[in-house]
Design a protein around this motif. Structure first.
Motif, PDB file in Angstrom:
ATOM      1  N   ILE A 153       0.870  -1.171   0.000  1.00 26.25           N
ATOM      2  CA  ILE A 153       0.000   0.000   0.000  1.00 26.25           C
ATOM      3  C   ILE A 153       0.902   1.214   0.000  1.00 26.25           C
ATOM      4  N   SER A 207      -9.207   3.854   3.135  1.00 28.99           N
ATOM      5  CA  SER A 207      -8.392   3.363   2.017  1.00 28.99           C
ATOM      6  C   SER A 207      -7.049   4.058   2.019  1.00 28.99           C
ATOM      7  N   ASN A 246      -6.914   1.074  -4.467  1.00 26.15           N
ATOM      8  CA  ASN A 246      -7.392   0.894  -3.108  1.00 26.15           C
ATOM      9  C   ASN A 246      -8.640   1.736  -2.850  1.00 26.15           C
ATOM     10  N   ARG A 263       0.196   2.167   4.598  1.00 25.49           N
ATOM     11  CA  ARG A 263      -0.170   1.122   5.557  1.00 25.49           C
ATOM     12  C   ARG A 263       0.231   1.506   6.982  1.00 25.49           C
ATOM     13  N   TYR A 302      -2.884   1.159   9.460  1.00 27.43           N
ATOM     14  CA  TYR A 302      -2.908   0.051  10.409  1.00 27.43           C
ATOM     15  C   TYR A 302      -3.151   0.567  11.829  1.00 27.43           C
ATOM     16  N   GLU A 353      -7.110  -4.671   1.985  1.00 29.31           N
ATOM     17  CA  GLU A 353      -5.696  -4.991   2.126  1.00 29.31           C
ATOM     18  C   GLU A 353      -5.292  -6.030   1.074  1.00 29.31           C
ATOM     19  N   TYR A 354      -3.992  -6.289   1.009  1.00 28.50           N
ATOM     20  CA  TYR A 354      -3.413  -7.328   0.157  1.00 28.50           C
ATOM     21  C   TYR A 354      -2.713  -8.285   1.112  1.00 28.50           C
ATOM     22  N   ASN A 355      -3.181  -9.532   1.177  1.00 32.60           N
ATOM     23  CA  ASN A 355      -2.769 -10.402   2.288  1.00 32.60           C
ATOM     24  C   ASN A 355      -1.260 -10.631   2.366  1.00 32.60           C
ATOM     25  N   LEU A 393       0.489  -7.410   3.583  1.00 32.99           N
ATOM     26  CA  LEU A 393       0.201  -7.191   5.005  1.00 32.99           C
ATOM     27  C   LEU A 393       1.029  -8.135   5.872  1.00 32.99           C
ATOM     28  N   TYR A 439       4.471  -6.857   6.151  1.00 28.26           N
ATOM     29  CA  TYR A 439       4.541  -5.724   7.067  1.00 28.26           C
ATOM     30  C   TYR A 439       4.612  -6.202   8.517  1.00 28.26           C
ATOM     31  N   LEU A 471      -9.475  -6.090   5.889  1.00 30.16           N
ATOM     32  CA  LEU A 471      -8.882  -6.097   7.230  1.00 30.16           C
ATOM     33  C   LEU A 471      -9.782  -5.244   8.107  1.00 30.16           C
TER      34      LEU A 471
END
Length: 302
Positions: A6, A48, A54, A81, A85, A98-100, A103, A106, A248
């Protein structure tokens, strides 16, 4: 781990600025928390990151929730992110796309999980008790090995493994760091040794169409895949980590109705569909909220 993260991109300008505004609830401080809506409980605050895809996904989430009678506040185009988060943990945001794989990177940079199920299992083990991931979509925005339609047809290329007979004759393009990150992985997983690695950067898709490279690293939702009629090769050995679009959420902010609405979106959203939507947003310059509304109506969710 894919390079998809992100992040802020210049293409965010196509969102006409309005995407950053709240369409329901308070239009004030974007860091403010949710307000009580009465009746069905607290407002679901959909956030977003500040890049077009996004924002589009967040608009899909928002409108899907509204269609089920959920009170929604939109806080789009917030940032990276690192910012998002923390706001999700605090409850200032309720849910975001999110993009698994990104994430997981991260939260645990050394984790080597690949494949949707393995990545999600690792994620669930790393998330704090206040957060959860909902169902992942089939849609992924990640690195891919892509070829021209002519090459795919001529050499019967469908999977990365199908390159084994031609790799020694092919030049592969990508970002400058692509060779150092992936050369050994392609050798180990698929036995591929390419003739040459060329740093084509953001022009990789055009280089494929022009024939200066025969294989290239192109993000799977890049609209140029459609515009230039390119073919993305499947990756059965998961050299590229899964990057499924995944909601998420802050657990306390969602009830069963909201969770069901978001999971229904994930059940319908695939990579080809997301790529087509992104063409409308980033190439045709259509309003992301209108594009989201069309997709939801077409899929019986709006």
């Amino acid at each position: 781990m894919s390079s998809r993260v992100i992040r802020s991109v210049t293409a965010a300008a196509v969102l006409l600025g309005a995407a950053a505004c709240s369409s329901s609830g308070s239009g004030g401080d974007p860091l403010a928390g949710p307000s009580a809506s009465g009746g069905s409980g607290k407002t679901v605050v959909v956030g977003s990151a500040n890049f077009p895809e996004n924002v589009l996904l967040a608009s899909i989430y928002s409108q899907a929730l509204k269609a089920k009678g959920v009170k929604v506040q939109e806080k789009f185009n917030i940032g990276s992110r690192e910012v998002l988060y923390g706001q999700l943990e605090s409850g200032s945001l309720t849910v975001l796309p999110e993009y698994n794989g990104a994430l997981l990177g991260y939260l645990d940079a050394k984790n080597t999980a690949s494949g949707t199920a393995a990545v999600n299992a690792a994620l669930q083990a790393k998330l704090p008790a206040s957060l959860e991931i909902l169902d992942s979509a089939a849609a992924e925005d990640k690195d891919s090995l892509t070829v021209s339609q002519d090459s795919a047809t001529k050499f019967n290329l469908k999977s990365i493994g199908d390159l084994s007979a031609k790799a020694a004759d092919f030049t592969i393009g990508g970002m400058p760091e692509f060779k150092s990150r992936r050369e050994q992985q392609f050798k180990d997983a698929y036995g591929l040794t390419f003739k040459e690695w060329k740093p084509t950067g953001d022009a990789t898709a055009d280089a494929l169409k022009g024939g200066t490279v025969q294989v290239g690293d192109v993000f799977t939702t890049d609209p140029k895949i459609l515009l230039l009629k390119l073919v993305t090769l499947t990756d059965p050995k998961n050299v590229f980590s899964s990057q499924n679009v995944t909601p998420l959420a802050n657990k306390a902010g969602l009830d069963a109705t909201a969770t069901g609405a978001l999971n229904a979106v994930s059940a319908k959203l695939d990579t080809a569909g997301l790529t087509a939507l992104m063409k409308r947003v980033s190439v045709d310059k259509e309003d992301p909220s209108a594009v989201a509304a069309d997709w939801l109506k077409t899929n019986g969710l709006g």
